[in-house]
Design an enzyme around this catalytic site. Structure first.
Site, mmCIF file in Angstrom:
data_model
loop_
_atom_site.group_PDB
_atom_site.id
_atom_site.type_symbol
_atom_site.label_atom_id
_atom_site.label_comp_id
_atom_site.label_asym_id
_atom_site.label_seq_id
_atom_site.Cartn_x
_atom_site.Cartn_y
_atom_site.Cartn_z
ATOM 1 C CE LYS A 109 6.276 -51.489 -29.828
ATOM 2 N NZ LYS A 109 5.328 -50.820 -30.727
ATOM 3 C CB THR A 110 5.451 -52.599 -35.500
ATOM 4 O OG1 THR A 110 5.969 -51.712 -34.510
ATOM 5 C CG2 THR A 110 4.587 -51.817 -36.472
ATOM 6 C CG ASP A 139 2.008 -49.858 -30.371
ATOM 7 O OD1 ASP A 139 2.607 -50.784 -29.794
ATOM 8 O OD2 ASP A 139 2.517 -49.173 -31.277
ATOM 9 C CD GLU A 140 5.657 -48.315 -27.831
ATOM 10 O OE1 GLU A 140 6.005 -48.796 -26.734
ATOM 11 O OE2 GLU A 140 6.392 -48.293 -28.836
ATOM 12 C CD GLN A 189 11.617 -51.040 -25.365
ATOM 13 O OE1 GLN A 189 11.805 -50.098 -26.142
ATOM 14 N NE2 GLN A 189 11.312 -52.253 -25.789
ATOM 15 N NE ARG A 202 15.921 -48.050 -28.351
ATOM 16 C CZ ARG A 202 14.911 -48.873 -28.608
ATOM 17 N NH1 ARG A 202 14.210 -48.745 -29.697
ATOM 18 N NH2 ARG A 202 14.589 -49.843 -27.766
#
Length: 750
Positions: A32-33, A224-225, A255, A608
């Site tokens: 996504k980044t 973002d997020e 998340q 993770r």
């Protein structure tokens, strides 16, 4: 457009769909980044959008810095003109420019959490309330929650529902505390973190000309997020993008784990209701983890009802199944984890930095730390005491704050008699009461101390005022470093610390020197345009990134809570304390919404990992000074058995386990379905005469017995500093590398 060639089809769609509202649902490890970064680069480079017209909001300074750096690599120095940063830093920038419209000075102070709680404690005391009933933490959280829901103190005190709730909680004065707290912050020219959002909403609500200016300025808004936004953040971004409607949000509902901070998952779940023409792009390919890890995580999160449909997949290798290990106690759990980390490192030639131990609560780290120390394994704890929270650092920062803003009551209280200058608590109380009674600032009282205080106190206060005035004049013609150095010396703080020759005193002195070093680096940074003290203070007040206790040593195992791990990745991840009432937390099982948040937290923990996940739980754990029997977490049962491997020691000792709901039988059945052998007894029964030998003279060629691995032959010795290790080829378990200071070995034959 070479930079776009590395994107897969959905990622490219997320970059090229620039007009209109867009929601990019980004599964764990889906890049996504990269999409967000390339989207901004594409707007500037290919669409010719002026960076000044792009607003990009993140949740951490680290994320903003990394994105800006990547964009700069593609578009050059123009990237520095982006309005990019955390919600709080961007809105603080807007409020600085528009503060006077709300009655604040443009150089208003930003109170951190400690400042806010300290002020609340003082108000509780001044109002004669019981500080055991009105604990600062409880009051602060109640006020923070109200602000995040955009409930002003006026609305709060006039709402019978809130009044009833407070009365039922035996805290009927909560509304009054909220009012007084807001009044005191306003008079001190200060905003807390929640005010930065709350007051931005007020600014846009009451000053449509200001809203109109920023609506036309920001032609493209990116968030973002997005799953972590609260109501206040969402309303601001919605207002800012309402003219051009070019809003792009990136996030993953699976998340969303910050409800305790006010995050509202409904923002992402219901986004389409506010934007019927919404374009949805799904990033479902996971580039991080193995198939086993991705599939196991999917099998867990699929049980949540409140979620957006998606199918996360990966083309990576199948990988190893998730491994479940059981311990008798939490201390044994620590030993199992430490031993496993050491064995994996040695056998697979890994660095310690590739391992992470994740836990639900910070208190769980003790047993892990002790075990790692015993094996001389370096580790770092993320979420320890931040550098900027140390007393000597806060002392100097409060001096700097007061030089910039003489209305800052919290800074005033901390430094007025530091170092001691003959101004006692009664004098301080007189200053505050005089300011309150005459509805003036504490600075005005101090400037007229003779009229309000009198006596020796007035003289000492006069000297303090003269010091602050001279430092203020310095700050207007010097940069942040020169000003801070003058403050540290002239206030007497540096000398007091230097004169303390104890180890603690030397450490505190070095910490202050390090702060001055940080300010010097800030001033010397060519990318920093505003090198003033005020700009530096704003930067550190808005630090949201977690700091850890051992950042200078990258070769260390990382220990942290799962909340702190979000956004990170490691090759090997150990999720410890997988027990009911611990994970899921006892406080998070009363409603479906809470339980689903805990399940999302478990999903975050699993995802993770790149290569391997270990789950551990203990049969008993100390709670409040007493051992408490534990049962395995329900989340373990929710993992599809085909992706789970039960450690054979677990099944071998199963009859001893106080486990409910046939949990053990289910796990053993799972092993059998997978074709795993279920041994009827432990891996190795130590010899009846087993007594660990002195291994100081152990050498290659000797035959030994290990209580777990059985018999083997030493094939080599390795000395790493004080750590002596033996490589042993066991008859049934192959070669193992054991640390002799930790392993128990019986020498069978020399």
């Amino acid at each position: 457009m070479d930079y776009l060639k590395s994107l897969n089809e959905p990622q490219l769609d997320g970059v090229l769909t620039t007009e209109g509202p867009t929601m990019i649902i980004a599964g764990a490890g889906s890049g996504k980044t990269r999409v967000l970064t390339y989207r901004i680069a594409y707007l500037i480079k290919e669409k010719g959008v002026d960076p000044f017209n792009i607003l990009a909001l993140t949740f951490t300074n680290k994320a903003a810095m990394e994105m800006r750096h990547r964009i700069e690599q593609e578009v050059g120095s123009d990237a520095r003109n982006l309005w990019m940063g955390t919600f709080h830093s961007v809105f603080a920038r807007i409020l600085r420019a528009e503060a006077e419209k709300l009655g604040y000075p443009s150089n208003f102070t930003i109170y951190d959490t400690d400042d806010s709680k300290s002020l609340i404690k003082k108000i509780v005391k001044e109002l004669g309330l019981d500080d055991k009933v009105y604990k600062a933490n409880v009051v602060y959280n109640r006020i923070s929650s109200a602000k995040n829901r955009l409930i002003s103190w006026q609305e709060y005190t006039s709402n019978p529902i809130y009044k009833s709730d407070d009365e039922n909680a035996l805290k009927p004065e909560m509304g009054r505390l909220y009012k007084v707290y807001c009044d005191r912050c306003f008079k001190a020219g200060a905003m807390d973190f929640d005010d930065l959002l709350f007051n931005t909403n007020v600014l846009f609500r009451d000053h449509l000309d200001v809203l109109n200016k920023y609506q036309h300025k920001f032609k493209y808004v990116l968030v973002d997020e997005f799953q972590d936004t609260n109501i206040s953040q969402y309303l601001i971004t919605k207002k800012l993008s309402s003219v051009h409607r070019n809003i792009a949000v990136v996030g993953d509902d699976a998340q969303s784990i910050y409800a305790f901070r006010g995050a509202d998952i409904q923002n992402i779940l219901n986004f389409e209701k506010d934007y019927p023409e919404l374009k949805v792009v799904k990033l479902e390919q996971n580039y991080r983890s193995t198939q086993n890890i991705v599939n196991a995580a999917n099998s867990v999160i699929s049980r949540n009802k409140a979620q957006l449909p998606k199918n996360v997949w990966t083309s990576n290798d199948q990988g190893e199944p998730i491994e479940l290990m059981r311990a008798t106690t939490d201390n044994e759990e620590g030993k199992i984890v430490a031993s496993s980390i050491f064995e994996n490192k040695m056998q697979k030639q890994l660095d310690y930095s590739e391992f992470a131990v994740l836990y639900r609560t910070n208190s769980q780290s003790r047993a892990i730390e002790e075990a790692l120390r015993r094996m001389n394994i370096k580790y770092k704890i993320v979420g320890g005491l931040s550098f900027y929270q140390r007393k000597e650092i806060k002392d100097l920062i409060c001096y700097l704050r007061f030089v910039m803003n003489h209305q800052d009551e919290e800074a005033f209280r901390r430094i007025i008699n530091l170092p001691k200058r003959g101004i006692g608590q009664s004098t301080i109380d007189k200053i505050v009461i005089a300011a309150f009674d005459h509805d003036i600032s504490i600075w005005e009282v101090m400037n007229n101390a003779g009229s309000f205080i009198g006596g020796r106190g007035a003289e000492a206060i006069g000297n303090f005022v003269a010091l602050i005035r001279s430092l203020e004049i310095d700050s207007q013609r010097k940069d942040a470093f020169e000003t801070a150095t003058a403050v540290a010396k002239n206030s007497g703080l540096l000398k007091e610390l230097y004169d303390d020759k104890t180890i603690e005193g030397l450490n505190r002195y070095e910490n202050v020197q390090e702060l001055l070093n940080a300010i010097k680096e800030f001033v010397d940074n060519p990318e920093v345009e505003d090198k003033s003290l005020g700009a530096f203070l704003q930067q550190i007040a808005l630090i949201t990134d977690v700091q850890n206790s051992n950042e200078e040593d990258p070769e260390a195992v990382t220990l942290m809570t799962i909340h702190s791990a979000k956004g990170l990745e490691f090759k090997y991840v150990y999720i410890v304390g997988m027990e009911e009432d611990l994970f899921p937390s006892q406080m998070m099982i009363s409603t479906r919404a809470d339980l689903e948040e805990e399940r999302r937290l478990f999903y975050v923990a699993i995802t993770r990992a790149q290569q391997k996940v270990y789950l551990t739980y203990a049969l008993s754990r100390y709670r409040f000074g007493r051992p408490k029997s534990c049962e395995p977490s329900r989340f373990i049962e929710e993992i599809d058995p085909s992706y789970l491997k039960v450690n054979k020691l677990l099944s071998a000792r199963e009859p001893q386990a106080p486990i409910s709901s046939n949990f053990a039988k289910n796990l053993v059945s799972s092993m059998r379905r997978q074709g795993q052998q279920v041994p009827p007894k432990p891996l190795h029964q130590p010899s009846t005469d087993f007594v660990a030998s002195d291994t100081s003279k152990l050498s290659t060629g000797m035959k030994v017995e290990h209580p777990k691995f059985g018999f083997g032959k030493v094939t080599g010795m390795d000395t790493d500093g004080a750590n002596k290790k033996a490589r042993i080829l066991f008859d049934r378990h192959g070669e193992k590398v054991l640390l002799l200071s930790f392993a128990k070995l019986r020498i069978v034959e020399s």
